[in-house]
Design an enzyme around this catalytic site. Structure first.
Site, PDB file in Angstrom:
ATOM      1  N   ASP A 185      76.876 107.899  34.334  1.00  0.00           N
ATOM      2  CA  ASP A 185      78.120 108.254  35.013  1.00  0.00           C
ATOM      3  C   ASP A 185      79.335 108.204  34.088  1.00  0.00           C
ATOM      4  OD1 ASP A 185      76.596 108.497  37.356  1.00  0.00           O
ATOM      5  OD2 ASP A 185      76.874 106.382  37.829  1.00  0.00           O
ATOM      6  N   GLN A 238      71.567 110.310  32.822  1.00  0.00           N
ATOM      7  CA  GLN A 238      71.591 108.848  32.697  1.00  0.00           C
ATOM      8  C   GLN A 238      72.434 108.460  31.461  1.00  0.00           C
ATOM      9  OE1 GLN A 238      68.115 110.316  33.448  1.00  0.00           O
ATOM     10  NE2 GLN A 238      69.111 110.165  35.409  1.00  0.00           N
ATOM     11  N   GLY A 242      73.516 112.363  38.913  1.00  0.00           N
ATOM     12  CA  GLY A 242      74.537 113.005  39.738  1.00  0.00           C
ATOM     13  C   GLY A 242      75.703 113.342  38.840  1.00  0.00           C
ATOM     14  N   HIS A 243      75.916 114.628  38.595  1.00  0.00           N
ATOM     15  CA  HIS A 243      76.976 115.052  37.677  1.00  0.00           C
ATOM     16  C   HIS A 243      78.052 115.786  38.465  1.00  0.00           C
ATOM     17  CE1 HIS A 243      73.861 115.039  34.149  1.00  0.00           C
ATOM     18  NE2 HIS A 243      74.025 113.867  34.707  1.00  0.00           N
ATOM     19  N   LYS A 270      79.492 112.983  31.874  1.00  0.00           N
ATOM     20  CA  LYS A 270      78.793 113.966  31.030  1.00  0.00           C
ATOM     21  C   LYS A 270      78.935 115.364  31.626  1.00  0.00           C
ATOM     22  CE  LYS A 270      75.038 111.578  31.788  1.00  0.00           C
ATOM     23  NZ  LYS A 270      75.551 110.347  32.380  1.00  0.00           N
TER      24      LYS A 270
HETATM   25  P1  GDP Z   1      77.996 111.897  34.900  1.00  0.00           P
HETATM   26  O1  GDP Z   1      76.813 111.444  35.686  1.00  0.00           O
HETATM   27  O2  GDP Z   1      78.032 111.312  33.540  1.00  0.00           O
HETATM   28  O3  GDP Z   1      78.149 113.395  34.864  1.00  0.00           O
HETATM   29  O4  GDP Z   1      79.268 111.316  35.668  1.00  0.00           O
HETATM   30  P2  GDP Z   1      79.535 111.318  37.255  1.00  0.00           P
HETATM   31  O5  GDP Z   1      79.912 112.666  37.676  1.00  0.00           O
HETATM   32  O6  GDP Z   1      78.423 110.650  37.970  1.00  0.00           O
HETATM   33  O7  GDP Z   1      80.740 110.309  37.340  1.00  0.00           O
HETATM   34  C1  GDP Z   1      81.971 110.559  36.747  1.00  0.00           C
HETATM   35  C2  GDP Z   1      83.059 110.598  37.843  1.00  0.00           C
HETATM   36  O8  GDP Z   1      84.332 110.529  37.255  1.00  0.00           O
HETATM   37  C3  GDP Z   1      83.048 111.882  38.659  1.00  0.00           C
HETATM   38  O9  GDP Z   1      83.440 111.586  39.974  1.00  0.00           O
HETATM   39  C4  GDP Z   1      84.106 112.739  37.969  1.00  0.00           C
HETATM   40  O10 GDP Z   1      84.709 113.709  38.820  1.00  0.00           O
HETATM   41  C5  GDP Z   1      85.103 111.702  37.575  1.00  0.00           C
HETATM   42  N1  GDP Z   1      85.862 111.971  36.350  1.00  0.00           N
HETATM   43  C6  GDP Z   1      85.459 112.630  35.240  1.00  0.00           C
HETATM   44  N2  GDP Z   1      86.404 112.542  34.268  1.00  0.00           N
HETATM   45  C7  GDP Z   1      87.411 111.835  34.791  1.00  0.00           C
HETATM   46  C8  GDP Z   1      88.649 111.351  34.273  1.00  0.00           C
HETATM   47  O11 GDP Z   1      89.002 111.564  33.113  1.00  0.00           O
HETATM   48  N3  GDP Z   1      89.431 110.634  35.111  1.00  0.00           N
HETATM   49  C9  GDP Z   1      89.072 110.336  36.392  1.00  0.00           C
HETATM   50  N4  GDP Z   1      89.899 109.618  37.133  1.00  0.00           N
HETATM   51  N5  GDP Z   1      87.899 110.739  36.914  1.00  0.00           N
HETATM   52  C10 GDP Z   1      87.079 111.459  36.106  1.00  0.00           C
HETATM   53  P1  IMO Z   2      73.713 110.135  35.633  1.00  0.00           P
HETATM   54  O1  IMO Z   2      73.007 111.273  34.971  1.00  0.00           O
HETATM   55  C1  IMO Z   2      73.827 105.918  36.764  1.00  0.00           C
HETATM   56  C2  IMO Z   2      69.968 103.888  37.239  1.00  0.00           C
HETATM   57  C3  IMO Z   2      69.652 103.402  38.645  1.00  0.00           C
HETATM   58  C4  IMO Z   2      68.845 102.177  38.318  1.00  0.00           C
HETATM   59  C5  IMO Z   2      68.042 102.616  37.095  1.00  0.00           C
HETATM   60  C6  IMO Z   2      66.642 103.097  37.421  1.00  0.00           C
HETATM   61  O2  IMO Z   2      74.465 110.515  36.845  1.00  0.00           O
HETATM   62  O3  IMO Z   2      74.493 109.335  34.638  1.00  0.00           O
HETATM   63  P2  IMO Z   2      65.730 105.338  38.525  1.00  0.00           P
HETATM   64  O4  IMO Z   2      65.940 105.925  39.895  1.00  0.00           O
HETATM   65  O5  IMO Z   2      66.141 106.236  37.413  1.00  0.00           O
HETATM   66  O6  IMO Z   2      64.335 104.816  38.329  1.00  0.00           O
HETATM   67  O7  IMO Z   2      66.678 104.040  38.493  1.00  0.00           O
HETATM   68  O8  IMO Z   2      68.759 103.685  36.512  1.00  0.00           O
HETATM   69  N1  IMO Z   2      70.311 105.332  37.119  1.00  0.00           N
HETATM   70  C7  IMO Z   2      71.552 105.794  36.970  1.00  0.00           C
HETATM   71  N2  IMO Z   2      72.738 105.149  36.969  1.00  0.00           N
HETATM   72  N3  IMO Z   2      73.797 107.247  36.554  1.00  0.00           N
HETATM   73  C8  IMO Z   2      72.610 107.913  36.529  1.00  0.00           C
HETATM   74  O9  IMO Z   2      72.509 109.206  36.188  1.00  0.00           O
HETATM   75  C9  IMO Z   2      71.427 107.185  36.780  1.00  0.00           C
HETATM   76  N4  IMO Z   2      70.120 107.521  36.843  1.00  0.00           N
HETATM   77  C10 IMO Z   2      69.446 106.370  37.038  1.00  0.00           C
HETATM   78  O10 IMO Z   2      70.823 103.096  39.359  1.00  0.00           O
HETATM   79  O11 IMO Z   2      69.688 101.130  37.898  1.00  0.00           O
HETATM   80 MG    MG Z   3      76.390 110.481  37.450  1.00  0.00          MG
END
Ligand code: GDP
Ligand code: IMO
Ligand code: MG
Length: 428
Positions: free
Chosen positions: A13, A226, A40-41, A16
């Site tokens: 998270d 991840q 979840g992106h 990316k």
């Molecule tokens: P990923 O899994 O690495 O793609 O990241 P996620 O999407 O799960 O989590 C990142 C969260 O931060 C999402 O809700 C984005 O919309 C939000 N986000 C991304 N860049 C920024 C930022 O620079 N500032 C803030 N406040 N939110 C951001």
């Molecule tokens: P993105 O791509 C954050 C974590 C789970 C758990 C561990 C193992 O959005 O960054 P799993 O279901 O993969 O066997 O769970 O890994 N986990 C993540 N945490 N972002 C993710 O993906 C994750 N994918 C798995 O919460 O701790």
């Molecule tokens: Mg994510």
């Protein structure tokens, strides 16, 4: 040779998805090479928010090819739900998506196995996303009870294979839970045959496709899922996912050799979060942690769980940056720290009185870590509309410089909000 990899250097998270979306227009193909719908992106563009789990973020860009490569594990039900939701929002996917015939498939028994195992671990549970990811990768490594996309598309082969697998899994599941009534082979077979028909137009040998594309001079962006600390070999084992989520997994998951990657970008949040169990040395189980969680909206994209929040851990990120040989880092969510008076950065660990900057390999050592902090002044100014590095408050620049110094990588990108536009690209 101008392919790029975007990987997370923390516990997932890191944003990316946003960085991949931002860089996509400079590339022809976006490749997801590992994980499944545990990812979840979130991508925010033109006022619209998209939450992608299995589909590469490049799918949002017209004219760009998205590839789900052989290292990904696919839950067909989740995949088609995501595809249909995107189509309903006017994103035309059809001829722009390719899926590897080597990718492994998730079945209902994978989720059942996972829920029984996680429940049995009680306080020691990994805290997985319950999507069946671990059991599917386990079957992949075990070989005898795995089913790949290429198997699904061969009707007779698939029927025979599924019959054997379900018979075995029923014995296993009833052993684990005597009240379990057993999986219905015919019902699962029928359901997966309808998926087979829908998958057919997308499935191909993506490895050969990517090799040819590279020969033709196409530019690829590899979308990590991840974070590196969740890497099954190099992360905080056993509190990890089941694949190589550091840069180490790109080659295995896509079939593309590293020599084609001209830039490896490590994405880091300006603080740290994780969901799930396991030690987390600089955890802020207090008001500051809650303030960061609320300001950064730190609730899981996949499961909605509150993310555990803590200060930036330079020991962990220095380790993962070296592990993947990153060329630079992208610092995201910097705007979230604008609410704080002072900001801490963990620059070293103390374990049993010994100071170290090496990340420990055993979870018991990690539990004994005492973080050594460097305190920096905050900036207490809204930075979310700043477009140029020079316009950032001095204390924000100082914070970025500190991260860069401790991690040992230049910062080339700073994100100050979720939208594509809220990004500072030239950070010199
Ligand atoms: P990923 O899994 O690495 O793609 O990241 P996620 O999407 O799960 O989590 C990142 C969260 O931060 C999402 O809700 C984005 O919309 C939000 N986000 C991304 N860049 C920024 C930022 O620079 N500032 C803030 N406040 N939110 C951001
Ligand atoms: P993105 O791509 C954050 C974590 C789970 C758990 C561990 C193992 O959005 O960054 P799993 O279901 O993969 O066997 O769970 O890994 N986990 C993540 N945490 N972002 C993710 O993906 C994750 N994918 C798995 O919460 O701790
Ligand atoms: Mg994510």
């Amino acid at each position: 040779m101008s392919s790029t990899a975007v990987i997370g250097l923390q516990w997932g998270d890191e944003a990316k998805g946003k960085i991949v979306d931002l860089l996509s227009p400079r590339h022809d193909i976006v490749v997801r090479y590992l994980g499944g719908n545990n990812a979840g992106h979130t991508v925010v563009c033109n006022g619209e928010t998209y939450k992608l789990s299995l589909l590469p973020s490049g799918i949002l860009h017209e004219g760009q090819i998205s590839v789900i490569a052989s290292g990904v594990v696919i839950d067909p039900k989740a995949f088609f739900a995501e595809l249909d939701a995107l189509t309903a929002r006017g994103i035309a996917v059809d001829s722009r998506l390719l899926i590897s015939d080597r990718a492994h498939l998730i079945f209902p028994h994978h989720q059942l196995e996972e829920s029984i195992l996680e429940a049995s671990l009680k306080d020691d549970a990994i805290g997985t996303t319950m999507r069946g990811i671990g059991p599917c990768y386990r079957d992949k490594a075990g070989r005898t009870h795995a089913i790949r996309m290429g198997d699904l598309l061969r009707a007779d082969f698939f029927r025979k294979r599924l019959q054997d697998v379900i018979a075995y899994k029923n014995r296993l599941l009833v052993g684990l839970n005597p009240d379990f009534e057993g999986l219905d082979f015919e019902a699962i077979y029928k359901e997966y045959c309808t998926y087979a028909e829908r998958f057919q137009p997308y499935v191909t040998n993506t490895t050969a496709y990517l090799h040819d594309a590279l020969d033709d001079g196409k530019r690829i962006i590899f979308e990590g899922a991840q974070g590196s600390m969740l890497d099954v070999d190099h992360g905080t084992f056993p509190y990890v996912t089941s694949s190589n989520s550091s840069g180490c997994g790109i080659h295995a998951g896509s079939g593309v050799p590293e020599k084609y990657i001209s830039k490896m970008i490590g994405v880091v949040k300006s603080y740290s979060t994780r969901v799930g169990g396991g030690p987390f040395p600089t955890e802020l189980d207090d008001e500051t942690g809650q303030l960061i969680r609320d300001t950064g909206k730190e609730y899981g994209t996949v499961t909605g769980r509150p993310r555990r929040c803590r200060w930036f851990d330079a020991v962990a990120v220095h380790y993962t940056a070296r592990l993947s040989g990153v060329d630079c880092i992208a610092v995201t969510l910097l705007d979230v720290l604008s609410v704080l008076d002072d900001i801490q950065v963990c620059e070293a660990y103390e374990i049993d009185g010994e100071r170290t900057t090496h990340f420990p390999s055993h979870v018991e050592d990690l539990l004994r870590v005492k973080p050594v902090y460097r305190t920096l002044p905050g900036w207490k100014t809204d930075i979310s509309q700043i477009k140029n590095y020079a316009d950032l408050p001095e204390n924000a620049k100082r914070y970025i410089a500190t991260i860069s110094e401790l991690v040992g990588s230049p910062v080339e990108l700073v994100s100050v909000g979720p939208d594509r536009e809220q990004t500072i690209i030239d950070c010199q």
